[in-house]
Design a protein around this motif. Sequence first.
Motif, PDB file in Angstrom:
ATOM      1  N   UNK A  87       0.841  -1.198   0.000  1.00 45.64           N
ATOM      2  CA  UNK A  87       0.000   0.000   0.000  1.00 45.64           C
ATOM      3  C   UNK A  87       0.874   1.245   0.000  1.00 45.64           C
ATOM      4  N   UNK A  88       0.534   2.148  -0.912  1.00 49.35           N
ATOM      5  CA  UNK A  88       1.233   3.435  -0.939  1.00 49.35           C
ATOM      6  C   UNK A  88       0.266   4.492  -1.438  1.00 49.35           C
ATOM      7  N   UNK A  92      -3.342   0.126  -3.594  1.00 49.80           N
ATOM      8  CA  UNK A  92      -2.788  -1.200  -3.363  1.00 49.80           C
ATOM      9  C   UNK A  92      -2.158  -1.702  -4.657  1.00 49.80           C
ATOM     10  N   UNK A  93      -0.889  -2.098  -4.562  1.00 48.96           N
ATOM     11  CA  UNK A  93      -0.189  -2.690  -5.697  1.00 48.96           C
ATOM     12  C   UNK A  93       0.129  -4.144  -5.362  1.00 48.96           C
ATOM     13  N   UNK A  94       0.044  -4.992  -6.359  1.00 49.93           N
ATOM     14  CA  UNK A  94       0.376  -6.403  -6.184  1.00 49.93           C
ATOM     15  C   UNK A  94       1.783  -6.607  -6.750  1.00 49.93           C
ATOM     16  N   UNK A  95       2.658  -7.164  -5.919  1.00 50.09           N
ATOM     17  CA  UNK A  95       4.056  -7.357  -6.285  1.00 50.09           C
ATOM     18  C   UNK A  95       4.479  -8.760  -5.859  1.00 50.09           C
ATOM     19  N   UNK A  96       5.276  -9.408  -6.685  1.00 50.73           N
ATOM     20  CA  UNK A  96       5.872 -10.686  -6.318  1.00 50.73           C
ATOM     21  C   UNK A  96       7.240 -10.440  -5.712  1.00 50.73           C
ATOM     22  N   UNK A 144       6.503  -3.795   4.817  1.00 50.63           N
ATOM     23  CA  UNK A 144       6.567  -3.977   3.369  1.00 50.63           C
ATOM     24  C   UNK A 144       6.183  -2.708   2.610  1.00 50.63           C
ATOM     25  N   UNK A 145       5.373  -1.843   3.218  1.00 47.20           N
ATOM     26  CA  UNK A 145       4.980  -0.600   2.548  1.00 47.20           C
ATOM     27  C   UNK A 145       6.117   0.410   2.487  1.00 47.20           C
ATOM     28  N   UNK A 146       7.133   0.248   3.326  1.00 51.65           N
ATOM     29  CA  UNK A 146       8.230   1.218   3.366  1.00 51.65           C
ATOM     30  C   UNK A 146       9.491   0.755   2.648  1.00 51.65           C
ATOM     31  N   UNK A 147       9.505  -0.473   2.184  1.00 47.99           N
ATOM     32  CA  UNK A 147      10.705  -0.982   1.513  1.00 47.99           C
ATOM     33  C   UNK A 147      10.934  -0.276   0.184  1.00 47.99           C
TER      34      UNK A 147
END
Length: 166
Positions: A87-88, A92-96, A144-147
Amino acid sequence: MSVTEINATEQYVTFKLGDACFAVEVSRAREILDFREVTRVPQTPNFMLGVINLRGNVVPVIDMRLKLGMPATERTIDTCIIVMEIRIDGEVLIVGALADSVQEVSEFQSDMIEPPPRIGSRLNTQYLKGMCNVDDQFVIILDIDRIFSAEELSLVQTVGEAALAS
């Protein structure tokens, strides 16, 4: 029992990158896939491996080792892709996320989680939620949202849309 006595428990997916164990909230992990070939996209950062087709959707794949400043590794039978929601800015983005292996789903009580260590200015701890000692091994809990920076996620989204259009 007062509210302050309640000790919340959260579930995390734990995974390995090299000898280090990391975790993300289980609610953010959509699914875990066996490694599959990734279509490379030109002019992207080295940590972005490319994209995969997941049931008709284009999903960008990020090498978590490279993104976290670790050396690349050879793929093994345990190498997998954790499909996550990031989330940003309310989106919401889907990432592998490529990982060396997935360990298990673990439950950590909030009092087990210590804040990230402050080890000088060279270690970037902004993407860490905390650390947990489990069976004499530290588990690094990622935010994970800040990486990824907004610019990196914008690039990931743009690449995914471009791949979908072609």
